[in-house]
Design an enzyme around this catalytic site. Structure first.
Site, PDB file in Angstrom:
ATOM      1  N   ARG A 159      46.696  -0.311 -33.288  1.00  0.00           N
ATOM      2  CA  ARG A 159      47.894  -0.036 -34.080  1.00  0.00           C
ATOM      3  C   ARG A 159      48.521   1.241 -33.512  1.00  0.00           C
ATOM      4  O   ARG A 159      47.813   2.104 -32.994  1.00  0.00           O
ATOM      5  CB  ARG A 159      47.544   0.171 -35.552  1.00  0.00           C
ATOM      6  CG  ARG A 159      46.874  -1.034 -36.212  1.00  0.00           C
ATOM      7  CD  ARG A 159      46.471  -0.718 -37.648  1.00  0.00           C
ATOM      8  NE  ARG A 159      45.884  -1.881 -38.307  1.00  0.00           N
ATOM      9  CZ  ARG A 159      44.583  -2.163 -38.319  1.00  0.00           C
ATOM     10  NH1 ARG A 159      43.727  -1.341 -37.710  1.00  0.00           N
ATOM     11  NH2 ARG A 159      44.136  -3.241 -38.941  1.00  0.00           N
ATOM     12  N   LYS A 182      42.066   1.018 -40.451  1.00  0.00           N
ATOM     13  CA  LYS A 182      42.420   0.911 -41.867  1.00  0.00           C
ATOM     14  C   LYS A 182      41.169   0.888 -42.732  1.00  0.00           C
ATOM     15  O   LYS A 182      40.161   0.291 -42.367  1.00  0.00           O
ATOM     16  CB  LYS A 182      43.219  -0.376 -42.101  1.00  0.00           C
ATOM     17  CG  LYS A 182      44.692  -0.259 -41.743  1.00  0.00           C
ATOM     18  CD  LYS A 182      45.436  -1.499 -42.193  1.00  0.00           C
ATOM     19  CE  LYS A 182      46.922  -1.368 -41.947  1.00  0.00           C
ATOM     20  NZ  LYS A 182      47.658  -2.579 -42.375  1.00  0.00           N
ATOM     21  N   HIS A 250      54.265  -2.453 -32.283  1.00  0.00           N
ATOM     22  CA  HIS A 250      53.339  -3.379 -32.939  1.00  0.00           C
ATOM     23  C   HIS A 250      53.326  -4.745 -32.265  1.00  0.00           C
ATOM     24  O   HIS A 250      52.311  -5.449 -32.303  1.00  0.00           O
ATOM     25  CB  HIS A 250      53.699  -3.523 -34.416  1.00  0.00           C
ATOM     26  CG  HIS A 250      52.541  -3.922 -35.276  1.00  0.00           C
ATOM     27  ND1 HIS A 250      51.406  -3.142 -35.421  1.00  0.00           N
ATOM     28  CD2 HIS A 250      52.318  -5.030 -36.027  1.00  0.00           C
ATOM     29  CE1 HIS A 250      50.544  -3.754 -36.224  1.00  0.00           C
ATOM     30  NE2 HIS A 250      51.074  -4.889 -36.599  1.00  0.00           N
ATOM     31  N   ARG A 253      50.540  -5.103 -29.844  1.00  0.00           N
ATOM     32  CA  ARG A 253      49.245  -5.407 -30.482  1.00  0.00           C
ATOM     33  C   ARG A 253      49.149  -6.909 -30.731  1.00  0.00           C
ATOM     34  O   ARG A 253      48.113  -7.527 -30.474  1.00  0.00           O
ATOM     35  CB  ARG A 253      49.125  -4.618 -31.787  1.00  0.00           C
ATOM     36  CG  ARG A 253      47.906  -4.953 -32.643  1.00  0.00           C
ATOM     37  CD  ARG A 253      47.843  -3.976 -33.818  1.00  0.00           C
ATOM     38  NE  ARG A 253      47.132  -4.501 -34.965  1.00  0.00           N
ATOM     39  CZ  ARG A 253      45.805  -4.426 -35.140  1.00  0.00           C
ATOM     40  NH1 ARG A 253      45.047  -3.877 -34.213  1.00  0.00           N
ATOM     41  NH2 ARG A 253      45.247  -4.896 -36.246  1.00  0.00           N
ATOM     42  N   HIS A 276      40.498  -6.478 -38.120  1.00  0.00           N
ATOM     43  CA  HIS A 276      40.901  -7.224 -39.312  1.00  0.00           C
ATOM     44  C   HIS A 276      39.711  -7.383 -40.248  1.00  0.00           C
ATOM     45  O   HIS A 276      38.610  -7.724 -39.816  1.00  0.00           O
ATOM     46  CB  HIS A 276      41.418  -8.614 -38.926  1.00  0.00           C
ATOM     47  CG  HIS A 276      42.799  -8.602 -38.350  1.00  0.00           C
ATOM     48  ND1 HIS A 276      43.312  -9.654 -37.622  1.00  0.00           N
ATOM     49  CD2 HIS A 276      43.781  -7.670 -38.396  1.00  0.00           C
ATOM     50  CE1 HIS A 276      44.547  -9.362 -37.247  1.00  0.00           C
ATOM     51  NE2 HIS A 276      44.849  -8.167 -37.700  1.00  0.00           N
ATOM     52  N   TYR A 285      47.217 -15.905 -35.515  1.00  0.00           N
ATOM     53  CA  TYR A 285      47.501 -15.922 -34.077  1.00  0.00           C
ATOM     54  C   TYR A 285      47.268 -17.305 -33.483  1.00  0.00           C
ATOM     55  O   TYR A 285      47.865 -17.659 -32.472  1.00  0.00           O
ATOM     56  CB  TYR A 285      46.641 -14.879 -33.348  1.00  0.00           C
ATOM     57  CG  TYR A 285      47.050 -13.473 -33.696  1.00  0.00           C
ATOM     58  CD1 TYR A 285      48.161 -12.889 -33.100  1.00  0.00           C
ATOM     59  CD2 TYR A 285      46.362 -12.746 -34.658  1.00  0.00           C
ATOM     60  CE1 TYR A 285      48.563 -11.605 -33.446  1.00  0.00           C
ATOM     61  CE2 TYR A 285      46.753 -11.461 -35.006  1.00  0.00           C
ATOM     62  CZ  TYR A 285      47.853 -10.899 -34.395  1.00  0.00           C
ATOM     63  OH  TYR A 285      48.250  -9.632 -34.754  1.00  0.00           O
TER      64      TYR A 285
END
Length: 305
Positions: A159, A182, A250, A253, A276, A285
């Site tokens: 990110r 995150k 982004h 990524r 994730h 994806y």
């Protein structure tokens, strides 16, 4: 607009989110703006200074009026949903710290977000970007900074906030980078030579002295580089070379994940590399890659010729 007690509680809430919940700086700013917008609306709605009594008395009509105002102000669905999450978070904090209870706020359902597929660039578009990003910058060190940062994001799937938090301490291992993503979730990412070499070159040209624990990517005044500044460089790039409008930091990524998938990487590995929490997030994806294959099939299959 706000009485003293509420101002003090907001400061405590911000510290709680930052120090105890480890929310990212981006989320902290967004939540703070959402709460500010909500309290400004409450002030207008009641034509009075906002007190704890008004906070406690927030009813269904006020909440729906506020959400309608957000929609009229052209907030996208995801921003409206995030705003509601911020308000619920604040009220939950008030339950714990001020014994203030309001069940109405928690009964409001979040608007459904439209599921947009992540948009990846083609390999050709990525190569054009990497080849020409150095053309944007008013000094040599900024030019090499831009390329080093873009290569790092695409090569590692970081990110933009993660990439801009890289310090010299992250660079000590020649094979892997440990990233805190995150939710304070740590992940290990392969450290490719092309990115490592560009960052080494950038640090040699950087005109500022840095401590080992300071972020290495700096703005022209020597302060930590911010995402909007870098994205402005990408806007110049995409306009000059006619690249897709959705090109941003982004999107590289997204391209990292899509290109790995197209070249045979498995979903579970990509999930770990991206950081994730849920595999379902990574599965989006798959849909993007299938769409890409469909386009290639329709364009290239001999039966269409």
């Amino acid at each position: 607009m706000l009485d003293t007690q509420i101002q003090e509680l907001i400061i405590k809430w911000q510290k709680y989110l930052s120090l105890q919940k480890n929310y990212s700086n981006h989320t902290l700013i967004s939540y703070n703006n959402d709460l500010k917008h909500f309290l400004e609306f409450m002030n207008y709605y009641n034509s009075d200074i906002v007190t704890m009594d008004y906070i406690k008395a927030a009813d269904i009509r006020l909440m729906r009026s506020w959400l309608a105002k957000r929609k009229c102000d052209n907030f996208v669905t995801s921003s409206i949903a995030r705003g509601l999450s911020a308000i619920k978070n604040f009220y939950k904090f008030l339950e714990k710290t001020a014994e203030l209870h309001n069940h109405v706020v928690f009964s409001i359902k979040s608007p459904k977000k439209s599921k947009l597929l992540p948009k990846a660039l083609s390999e050709e578009e990525v190569n054009i970007s990497l080849d020409h990003i150095e053309e944007y910058g008013n000094s040599q060190w900024i030019e090499i900074r831009n390329k080093a940062l873009l290569v790092l994001i695409y090569a590692s799937g970081l990110r933009i906030s993660e990439a801009l938090s890289i310090t010299k301490l992250h660079l000590q291992n020649l094979e892997f980078i440990k990233i805190m993503g995150k939710g304070s979730k740590e992940r290990v990412i392969p450290w490719l030579a092309i990115a490592r070499n560009l960052i080494t070159e950038y640090l040699e040209k950087l005109p500022y002295e840095l401590k080992d624990d300071e972020p290495i990517f700096r703005g022209k005044q020597g302060k930590k580089l911010q995402p909007p500044v870098f994205n402005r460089e990408l806007i110049k790039l995409k306009r000059f070379y006619g690249l897709p409008e959705y090109l941003s930091a982004h999107s590289f990524r997204h391209s990292f994940a899509s290109h790995l998938l197209e070249n045979g990487a498995d979903l579970r590995s990509i999930q770990e590399l991206l950081g994730h929490k849920s595999l379902s997030t990574t599965q989006s994806y798959t849909k993007t890659s299938i769409k890409h294959l469909e386009t290639a099939y329709v364009t290239a299959h001999p039966i269409k010729k």
